[in-house]
Design a protein around this motif. Structure first.
Motif, PDB file in Angstrom:
ATOM      1  N   LEU A 140       0.639  -1.076  -0.106  1.00  0.00           N
ATOM      2  CA  LEU A 140      -0.091   0.120   0.406  1.00  0.00           C
ATOM      3  C   LEU A 140       1.194   1.586   0.330  1.00  0.00           C
ATOM      4  O   LEU A 140       1.834   1.329   0.231  1.00  0.00           O
ATOM      5  CB  LEU A 140      -0.987   0.135   1.152  1.00  0.00           C
ATOM      6  CG  LEU A 140      -1.640   1.266   1.291  1.00  0.00           C
ATOM      7  CD1 LEU A 140      -3.214   0.776   2.154  1.00  0.00           C
ATOM      8  CD2 LEU A 140      -1.178   2.103   2.562  1.00  0.00           C
ATOM      9  N   ILE A 141       0.591   2.168  -0.751  1.00  0.00           N
ATOM     10  CA  ILE A 141       1.409   3.171  -0.508  1.00  0.00           C
ATOM     11  C   ILE A 141       0.053   4.975  -0.823  1.00  0.00           C
ATOM     12  O   ILE A 141      -0.952   4.500  -0.634  1.00  0.00           O
ATOM     13  CB  ILE A 141       1.653   3.874  -2.126  1.00  0.00           C
ATOM     14  CG1 ILE A 141       1.159   4.130  -3.384  1.00  0.00           C
ATOM     15  CG2 ILE A 141       2.834   2.041  -2.752  1.00  0.00           C
ATOM     16  CD1 ILE A 141       1.299   4.174  -4.838  1.00  0.00           C
ATOM     17  N   GLY A 142       0.779   5.415  -0.035  1.00  0.00           N
ATOM     18  CA  GLY A 142      -0.705   7.157  -0.113  1.00  0.00           C
ATOM     19  C   GLY A 142       0.601   8.126  -0.069  1.00  0.00           C
ATOM     20  O   GLY A 142       2.060   8.265  -0.144  1.00  0.00           O
ATOM     21  N   LEU A 143      -0.063   9.138   0.005  1.00  0.00           N
ATOM     22  CA  LEU A 143       0.591  10.332   0.053  1.00  0.00           C
ATOM     23  C   LEU A 143      -0.848  11.733   0.602  1.00  0.00           C
ATOM     24  O   LEU A 143      -1.552  11.123   0.823  1.00  0.00           O
ATOM     25  CB  LEU A 143       1.166  11.345  -1.204  1.00  0.00           C
ATOM     26  CG  LEU A 143      -0.265  11.228  -2.599  1.00  0.00           C
ATOM     27  CD1 LEU A 143       0.864  11.762  -3.819  1.00  0.00           C
ATOM     28  CD2 LEU A 143      -1.289  10.534  -2.773  1.00  0.00           C
ATOM     29  N   ASP A 144      -0.380  12.859   0.578  1.00  0.00           N
ATOM     30  CA  ASP A 144      -1.258  13.899   0.943  1.00  0.00           C
ATOM     31  C   ASP A 144      -1.071  14.776  -0.404  1.00  0.00           C
ATOM     32  O   ASP A 144      -1.189  16.501   0.388  1.00  0.00           O
ATOM     33  CB  ASP A 144      -0.076  14.861   2.590  1.00  0.00           C
ATOM     34  CG  ASP A 144       1.583  15.540   2.171  1.00  0.00           C
ATOM     35  OD1 ASP A 144       1.806  14.627   0.992  1.00  0.00           O
ATOM     36  OD2 ASP A 144       2.323  15.928   2.807  1.00  0.00           O
ATOM     37  N   THR A 145      -1.653  14.447  -1.046  1.00  0.00           N
ATOM     38  CA  THR A 145      -1.854  14.961  -1.963  1.00  0.00           C
ATOM     39  C   THR A 145      -3.561  14.353  -2.913  1.00  0.00           C
ATOM     40  O   THR A 145      -3.634  13.265  -2.051  1.00  0.00           O
ATOM     41  CB  THR A 145      -1.481  15.338  -3.526  1.00  0.00           C
ATOM     42  OG1 THR A 145      -0.574  14.690  -3.650  1.00  0.00           O
ATOM     43  CG2 THR A 145      -0.356  16.255  -2.655  1.00  0.00           C
ATOM     44  N   PRO A 146      -4.303  15.347  -3.273  1.00  0.00           N
ATOM     45  CA  PRO A 146      -5.313  14.458  -4.316  1.00  0.00           C
ATOM     46  C   PRO A 146      -5.373  13.749  -5.135  1.00  0.00           C
ATOM     47  O   PRO A 146      -6.247  11.931  -5.179  1.00  0.00           O
ATOM     48  CB  PRO A 146      -6.283  15.551  -4.867  1.00  0.00           C
ATOM     49  CG  PRO A 146      -5.605  16.409  -4.279  1.00  0.00           C
ATOM     50  CD  PRO A 146      -4.202  16.459  -3.834  1.00  0.00           C
ATOM     51  N   SER A 147      -3.949  13.166  -5.218  1.00  0.00           N
ATOM     52  CA  SER A 147      -3.809  11.799  -6.444  1.00  0.00           C
ATOM     53  C   SER A 147      -2.731  11.208  -6.136  1.00  0.00           C
ATOM     54  O   SER A 147      -1.891  11.848  -6.440  1.00  0.00           O
ATOM     55  CB  SER A 147      -4.477  12.084  -7.978  1.00  0.00           C
ATOM     56  OG  SER A 147      -4.638  10.984  -8.685  1.00  0.00           O
ATOM     57  N   VAL A 148      -2.445   9.918  -7.230  1.00  0.00           N
ATOM     58  CA  VAL A 148      -1.177   9.466  -7.473  1.00  0.00           C
ATOM     59  C   VAL A 148      -0.837   9.820  -8.679  1.00  0.00           C
ATOM     60  O   VAL A 148       0.707   9.975  -9.163  1.00  0.00           O
ATOM     61  CB  VAL A 148      -0.466   7.960  -7.543  1.00  0.00           C
ATOM     62  CG1 VAL A 148      -0.837   7.881  -5.964  1.00  0.00           C
ATOM     63  CG2 VAL A 148      -1.873   7.403  -8.069  1.00  0.00           C
ATOM     64  N   ASP A 149      -1.677  10.230  -9.893  1.00  0.00           N
ATOM     65  CA  ASP A 149      -1.585  11.082 -10.753  1.00  0.00           C
ATOM     66  C   ASP A 149      -1.457  12.384 -11.273  1.00  0.00           C
ATOM     67  O   ASP A 149      -2.265  12.744  -9.663  1.00  0.00           O
ATOM     68  CB  ASP A 149      -1.765  10.578 -11.545  1.00  0.00           C
ATOM     69  CG  ASP A 149      -1.258   8.965 -12.230  1.00  0.00           C
ATOM     70  OD1 ASP A 149      -0.988   8.602 -12.523  1.00  0.00           O
ATOM     71  OD2 ASP A 149      -2.046   7.190 -11.654  1.00  0.00           O
ATOM     72  N   PRO A 150      -0.838  13.248 -11.368  1.00  0.00           N
ATOM     73  CA  PRO A 150      -1.160  14.501 -11.748  1.00  0.00           C
ATOM     74  C   PRO A 150      -2.207  14.744 -11.453  1.00  0.00           C
ATOM     75  O   PRO A 150      -3.169  14.083 -13.093  1.00  0.00           O
ATOM     76  CB  PRO A 150       0.116  15.505 -12.983  1.00  0.00           C
ATOM     77  CG  PRO A 150       1.066  13.711 -13.115  1.00  0.00           C
ATOM     78  CD  PRO A 150       0.265  12.608 -12.385  1.00  0.00           C
ATOM     79  N   ALA A 151      -3.004  16.327 -11.843  1.00  0.00           N
ATOM     80  CA  ALA A 151      -4.425  16.250 -11.663  1.00  0.00           C
ATOM     81  C   ALA A 151      -4.621  16.353 -13.780  1.00  0.00           C
ATOM     82  O   ALA A 151      -6.003  16.245 -14.409  1.00  0.00           O
ATOM     83  CB  ALA A 151      -4.705  17.719 -10.977  1.00  0.00           C
ATOM     84  N   SER A 152      -3.698  16.493 -14.079  1.00  0.00           N
ATOM     85  CA  SER A 152      -3.783  16.826 -16.208  1.00  0.00           C
ATOM     86  C   SER A 152      -3.514  15.447 -16.817  1.00  0.00           C
ATOM     87  O   SER A 152      -3.790  15.307 -17.967  1.00  0.00           O
ATOM     88  CB  SER A 152      -2.773  17.746 -16.698  1.00  0.00           C
ATOM     89  OG  SER A 152      -1.309  17.424 -15.841  1.00  0.00           O
ATOM     90  N   SER A 153      -3.509  14.641 -15.748  1.00  0.00           N
ATOM     91  CA  SER A 153      -2.758  12.940 -16.825  1.00  0.00           C
ATOM     92  C   SER A 153      -4.154  12.776 -17.543  1.00  0.00           C
ATOM     93  O   SER A 153      -5.276  12.649 -16.426  1.00  0.00           O
ATOM     94  CB  SER A 153      -1.872  12.379 -15.817  1.00  0.00           C
ATOM     95  OG  SER A 153      -1.925  10.820 -16.297  1.00  0.00           O
ATOM     96  N   LYS A 154      -4.173  12.180 -18.534  1.00  0.00           N
ATOM     97  CA  LYS A 154      -4.958  11.526 -18.856  1.00  0.00           C
ATOM     98  C   LYS A 154      -5.265  10.211 -19.118  1.00  0.00           C
ATOM     99  O   LYS A 154      -6.019   9.273 -18.985  1.00  0.00           O
ATOM    100  CB  LYS A 154      -5.491  12.043 -20.599  1.00  0.00           C
ATOM    101  CG  LYS A 154      -5.614  13.640 -20.424  1.00  0.00           C
ATOM    102  CD  LYS A 154      -6.263  13.826 -19.712  1.00  0.00           C
ATOM    103  CE  LYS A 154      -7.399  15.204 -20.618  1.00  0.00           C
ATOM    104  NZ  LYS A 154      -8.264  16.067 -19.671  1.00  0.00           N
ATOM    105  N   LEU A 155      -4.372   9.618 -19.121  1.00  0.00           N
ATOM    106  CA  LEU A 155      -3.425   8.201 -19.109  1.00  0.00           C
ATOM    107  C   LEU A 155      -3.693   7.470 -18.018  1.00  0.00           C
ATOM    108  O   LEU A 155      -3.545   5.968 -16.968  1.00  0.00           O
ATOM    109  CB  LEU A 155      -2.076   8.239 -19.510  1.00  0.00           C
ATOM    110  CG  LEU A 155      -2.749   7.983 -21.243  1.00  0.00           C
ATOM    111  CD1 LEU A 155      -1.278   8.233 -22.320  1.00  0.00           C
ATOM    112  CD2 LEU A 155      -3.253   7.399 -21.819  1.00  0.00           C
TER     113      LEU A 155
END
Length: 207
Positions: A140-155
């Motif tokens: 399991l991984i985690g972080l203190d931001t909204p997503s493991v991918d950038p907001a602009s990522s489509k893939l």
């Protein structure tokens, strides 16, 4: 008693959300009165508001929902690693200083202070970092931001790595006051049938 760190933000109508997500809303369906002995509320929200666990269904059709994930990944030894102001992506070199004998759960603190308003320029995981952590035995991984991918990522390459490697993830944590080190993580998702994610009340307990 061992110390607890509450690493969950307050869920409210002001909680930052991805554009297009359903915000948190609460209404009263009953109030205490001479004719009613209780207050009853109803809520609507995206399951991605606040601290949450993405289910594999979020990034893959016919994958397990929040009600179907194995709970073992969300409970047990965990390491908090600081990579504050590391840039747009958490890269392997940002974690090397704390990588010896990694436990099965790793949370990365990217922010000096977790955002309280929507900020599209948050730090995410580089997909190769997700693969490297999995190779170290991390589940399991985690972080203190909204997503493991950038907001602009489509893939969503880091989400796809989670799917391929059968990792679980926690997003939107608050690690502002948590020193780097090892803890016990408790962050169980709700048994929400068919849901693509679940809110969690994530806590760290002193070992």
């Amino acid at each position: 008693m061992p110390r607890l760190w509450d690493i969950s933000p307050t869920v409210s109508s002001e909680a930052p959300i991805f554009p297009g997500d359903e915000p948190y809303s609460l209404r009263w369906t009953a109030r205490v009165s001479p004719d009613c002995p209780v207050n009853l509320s109803a809520i609507t929200m995206s399951p991605h508001v606040g601290a949450h666990a993405d289910a594999p269904l979020h990034y893959g059709n016919d994958e397990p929902s929040a009600a179907e994930v194995d709970l073992n990944a969300y409970l047990g030894p965990c390491r908090v690693i600081h990579a504050i102001d590391c840039g747009p992506l958490i890269r392997i070199e940002h974690l090397h200083h704390a990588a010896a004998n990694l436990p099965p759960r790793v949370l990365v603190r990217c922010c000096k202070q977790a955002d309280t308003a929507w900020n599209p320029d948050f730090t995410a995981y580089a997909p190769e970092t997700v693969a490297w952590l999995a190779a170290q035995g991390v589940q399991l991984i985690g972080l203190d931001t909204p997503s493991v991918d950038p907001a602009s990522s489509k893939l969503l390459p880091s989400h796809q790595q989670l799917l391929r490697l059968k990792l679980r993830v926690l997003e939107n944590l608050v690690l502002d006051e948590v020193p780097e080190g090892d803890y016990e993580l408790i962050a169980l998702p709700l048994k929400l049938a068919g849901a693509c994610a679940s809110p969690v009340r994530a806590v760290l307990r002193e070992l």
